[in-house]
Scaffold this motif. Structure first.
Motif, PDB file in Angstrom:
ATOM      1  N   LEU A 169       0.841  -1.191   0.000  1.00 42.39           N
ATOM      2  CA  LEU A 169       0.000   0.000   0.000  1.00 42.39           C
ATOM      3  C   LEU A 169       0.881   1.248   0.000  1.00 42.39           C
ATOM      4  O   LEU A 169       2.008   1.239   0.486  1.00 42.39           O
ATOM      5  N   SER A 170       0.340   2.331  -0.523  1.00 45.61           N
ATOM      6  CA  SER A 170       1.086   3.597  -0.553  1.00 45.61           C
ATOM      7  C   SER A 170       1.110   4.228   0.834  1.00 45.61           C
ATOM      8  O   SER A 170       0.393   3.801   1.753  1.00 45.61           O
ATOM      9  N   ALA A 171       1.938   5.262   0.954  1.00 49.59           N
ATOM     10  CA  ALA A 171       1.999   6.009   2.216  1.00 49.59           C
ATOM     11  C   ALA A 171       0.620   6.555   2.566  1.00 49.59           C
ATOM     12  O   ALA A 171       0.160   6.453   3.713  1.00 49.59           O
ATOM     13  N   ARG A 172      -0.066   7.106   1.576  1.00 51.11           N
ATOM     14  CA  ARG A 172      -1.395   7.680   1.810  1.00 51.11           C
ATOM     15  C   ARG A 172      -2.398   6.596   2.229  1.00 51.11           C
ATOM     16  O   ARG A 172      -3.188   6.788   3.150  1.00 51.11           O
ATOM     17  N   GLN A 173      -2.359   5.456   1.548  1.00 50.93           N
ATOM     18  CA  GLN A 173      -3.290   4.370   1.881  1.00 50.93           C
ATOM     19  C   GLN A 173      -3.037   3.828   3.288  1.00 50.93           C
ATOM     20  O   GLN A 173      -3.986   3.525   4.023  1.00 50.93           O
ATOM     21  N   ASN A 174      -1.773   3.722   3.661  1.00 53.55           N
ATOM     22  CA  ASN A 174      -1.458   3.280   5.019  1.00 53.55           C
ATOM     23  C   ASN A 174      -1.976   4.266   6.056  1.00 53.55           C
ATOM     24  O   ASN A 174      -2.530   3.872   7.081  1.00 53.55           O
ATOM     25  N   LEU A 175      -1.821   5.556   5.773  1.00 55.72           N
ATOM     26  CA  LEU A 175      -2.304   6.566   6.721  1.00 55.72           C
ATOM     27  C   LEU A 175      -3.831   6.643   6.724  1.00 55.72           C
ATOM     28  O   LEU A 175      -4.427   7.020   7.738  1.00 55.72           O
ATOM     29  N   ASN A 176      -4.466   6.280   5.621  1.00 51.16           N
ATOM     30  CA  ASN A 176      -5.929   6.187   5.619  1.00 51.16           C
ATOM     31  C   ASN A 176      -6.398   5.168   6.657  1.00 51.16           C
ATOM     32  O   ASN A 176      -7.367   5.399   7.386  1.00 51.16           O
ATOM     33  N   ILE A 177      -5.690   4.035   6.717  1.00 54.33           N
ATOM     34  CA  ILE A 177      -6.030   2.992   7.692  1.00 54.33           C
ATOM     35  C   ILE A 177      -5.811   3.503   9.109  1.00 54.33           C
ATOM     36  O   ILE A 177      -6.654   3.302   9.993  1.00 54.33           O
ATOM     37  N   VAL A 178      -4.690   4.179   9.320  1.00 51.47           N
ATOM     38  CA  VAL A 178      -4.392   4.724  10.649  1.00 51.47           C
ATOM     39  C   VAL A 178      -5.443   5.753  11.063  1.00 51.47           C
ATOM     40  O   VAL A 178      -5.882   5.794  12.218  1.00 51.47           O
ATOM     41  N   ALA A 231       3.700  10.381  -1.601  1.00 48.55           N
ATOM     42  CA  ALA A 231       2.487   9.937  -0.913  1.00 48.55           C
ATOM     43  C   ALA A 231       1.834   8.725  -1.557  1.00 48.55           C
ATOM     44  O   ALA A 231       1.249   7.884  -0.862  1.00 48.55           O
ATOM     45  N   ASP A 232       1.951   8.591  -2.872  1.00 46.24           N
ATOM     46  CA  ASP A 232       1.252   7.521  -3.573  1.00 46.24           C
ATOM     47  C   ASP A 232       2.185   6.408  -4.046  1.00 46.24           C
ATOM     48  O   ASP A 232       1.822   5.599  -4.903  1.00 46.24           O
ATOM     49  N   TYR A 233       3.384   6.370  -3.470  1.00 47.39           N
ATOM     50  CA  TYR A 233       4.323   5.293  -3.768  1.00 47.39           C
ATOM     51  C   TYR A 233       4.165   4.179  -2.725  1.00 47.39           C
ATOM     52  O   TYR A 233       3.902   4.461  -1.549  1.00 47.39           O
ATOM     53  N   PRO A 234       4.356   2.918  -3.120  1.00 48.01           N
ATOM     54  CA  PRO A 234       4.242   1.816  -2.149  1.00 48.01           C
ATOM     55  C   PRO A 234       5.278   1.930  -1.033  1.00 48.01           C
ATOM     56  O   PRO A 234       6.422   2.335  -1.274  1.00 48.01           O
ATOM     57  N   PHE A 235       4.872   1.549   0.158  1.00 50.68           N
ATOM     58  CA  PHE A 235       5.754   1.600   1.317  1.00 50.68           C
ATOM     59  C   PHE A 235       7.017   0.774   1.102  1.00 50.68           C
ATOM     60  O   PHE A 235       8.101   1.151   1.548  1.00 50.68           O
ATOM     61  N   LYS A 236       6.894  -0.339   0.362  1.00 54.12           N
ATOM     62  CA  LYS A 236       8.050  -1.234   0.164  1.00 54.12           C
ATOM     63  C   LYS A 236       9.167  -0.567  -0.637  1.00 54.12           C
ATOM     64  O   LYS A 236      10.319  -1.031  -0.609  1.00 54.12           O
ATOM     65  N   THR A 237       8.867   0.520  -1.356  1.00 51.40           N
ATOM     66  CA  THR A 237       9.894   1.209  -2.144  1.00 51.40           C
ATOM     67  C   THR A 237      10.634   2.269  -1.335  1.00 51.40           C
ATOM     68  O   THR A 237      11.570   2.880  -1.840  1.00 51.40           O
ATOM     69  N   ALA A 286       6.448   6.749   9.805  1.00 54.10           N
ATOM     70  CA  ALA A 286       6.031   6.358  11.152  1.00 54.10           C
ATOM     71  C   ALA A 286       5.785   7.595  12.015  1.00 54.10           C
ATOM     72  O   ALA A 286       4.824   7.646  12.795  1.00 54.10           O
ATOM     73  N   ILE A 287       6.628   8.607  11.866  1.00 58.94           N
ATOM     74  CA  ILE A 287       6.436   9.851  12.611  1.00 58.94           C
ATOM     75  C   ILE A 287       5.160  10.548  12.141  1.00 58.94           C
ATOM     76  O   ILE A 287       4.395  11.081  12.948  1.00 58.94           O
ATOM     77  N   ALA A 288       4.907  10.516  10.822  1.00 59.76           N
ATOM     78  CA  ALA A 288       3.662  11.091  10.290  1.00 59.76           C
ATOM     79  C   ALA A 288       2.454  10.396  10.906  1.00 59.76           C
ATOM     80  O   ALA A 288       1.466  11.042  11.275  1.00 59.76           O
ATOM     81  N   SER A 289       2.522   9.074  11.017  1.00 61.67           N
ATOM     82  CA  SER A 289       1.435   8.303  11.629  1.00 61.67           C
ATOM     83  C   SER A 289       1.224   8.714  13.081  1.00 61.67           C
ATOM     84  O   SER A 289       0.088   8.870  13.543  1.00 61.67           O
ATOM     85  N   ALA A 290       2.326   8.912  13.812  1.00 62.97           N
ATOM     86  CA  ALA A 290       2.234   9.322  15.218  1.00 62.97           C
ATOM     87  C   ALA A 290       1.668  10.732  15.361  1.00 62.97           C
ATOM     88  O   ALA A 290       1.033  11.058  16.368  1.00 62.97           O
ATOM     89  N   LEU A 291       1.885  11.581  14.334  1.00 67.70           N
ATOM     90  CA  LEU A 291       1.413  12.964  14.377  1.00 67.70           C
ATOM     91  C   LEU A 291      -0.028  13.123  13.890  1.00 67.70           C
ATOM     92  O   LEU A 291      -0.619  14.196  14.032  1.00 67.70           O
TER      93      LEU A 291
END
Length: 298
Positions: free
Chosen positions: A90-99, A123-129, A139-144
């Motif tokens: 999933l992309s950074a944005r998609q992961n943060l959507n879940i959070v 934002a729209d690149y897969p996390f694995k890249t 991870a810091i963005a998720s915490a914020l």
């Protein structure tokens, strides 16, 4: 008087024969960047785990924002413990959507935090890249995301290259400038010295020091000296009434510290009056590294 964000009293945790945290007392003030410093195995992560309700304490108490810990008080805290974990495809944005769904946060915050951590263009690149540094920033963005008053970061630069360390360091400084309180666990002295306002040193679960970074680095750690007559200079340094510790560094210069605060002009006059003219004189800046090593070896 500043508000106390965290107050710990007599906190202890044992794993079998290992005393991970031992009667820990600690206070963190609002607006500070507080470094929890210590080598691996000193009890930093265990302490943070207890404070976040992930690890069960054996004894002691702690308060967040002047109250006993509750689900409501923990909502005011954003935290990263151990390595960042997201869905790799999933992309950074998609992961943060879940959070945002989990934390019940408006999705409008996602672009804001991605911009804040410098990832909006990815934002729209897969996390694995992502590189390790980018993963840490996500991870810091998720915490914020829930706009917490307090941010807890456990070894945020662990495993990063020098550029990644510098990027995370600047990000932490920027977050602190926004008014948030930060608790940062680290074994990296340079990180604590450059980022934190206050710090405590843990050793085998015990707090062995707590103080202000500015106060710990104020003044100097002595002087570095050389002369055309090094033998006479050495003799005069040894005989000086306020001399404390004298050695020679790898440049062949004399390194000297004083028992008490010294007016260097008086020391310089003493040398001249006794026939020695210096070819080199410089102050030695204090460092947390030296103090840290002295504390651990005490």
């Amino acid at each position: 008087m500043s508000e106390t964000i965290l107050e710990i009293s007599g906190l202890s945790k044992r794993y079998g024969r290992i005393q991970a945290v031992n009667q820990l007392d600690l206070q963190v003030q609002k607006g500070s960047v507080f470094g929890l410093l210590g080598p691996n195995g000193s009890g930093k992560s265990t302490t943070l785990g207890i404070l976040l309700g992930v690890t069960q304490k054996d004894s002691g108490d702690y308060k967040w924002f002047g109250q006993e810990p509750t689900a409501e008080s923990r909502k005011r805290i954003g935290a990263i413990l151990e390595s960042p974990t997201f869905y790799p495809y999933l992309s950074a944005r998609q992961n943060l959507n879940i959070v945002s769904e989990i934390k019940n946060v408006e999705r409008s915050r996602i672009n804001e935090v991605l911009t804040q951590v410098g990832l909006i263009e990815r934002a729209d690149y897969p996390f694995k890249t992502f590189s390790l540094g980018m993963k840490q920033r996500l991870a810091i963005a998720s915490a914020l995301l829930a706009d917490p008053e307090l941010l807890i970061l456990d070894e945020p630069t662990n495993g990063l290259d020098p550029q990644g360390i510098a990027e995370i360091r600047e990000l932490i400084i920027d977050i602190a400038k926004s008014g948030k309180t930060i608790i940062l666990a680290s074994h990296l002295l340079d990180e604590v010295q450059k980022v934190c306002t206050d710090f405590a040193v843990l050793k085998t679960g015990n707090k062995i020091f707590q103080g202000s970074v500015a106060e710990s680095l104020s003044g100097n750690d002595g002087v570095e000296l050389s002369s055309d007559n090094m033998e006479q200079l050495q003799k005069l340094c040894n005989n000086y009434k306020n001399s404390f510790r004298i050695s020679t560094n790898n440049l062949g210069r004399i390194v000297m510290s004083f028992k008490e605060e010294e007016d260097i002009s008086q020391f310089h006059k003493y040398l001249i009056d006794n026939g020695v003219v210096l070819t080199h004189l410089s102050y030695i800046s204090k460092s947390l590294e030296k103090q840290f090593l002295e504390l651990l070896s005490a």
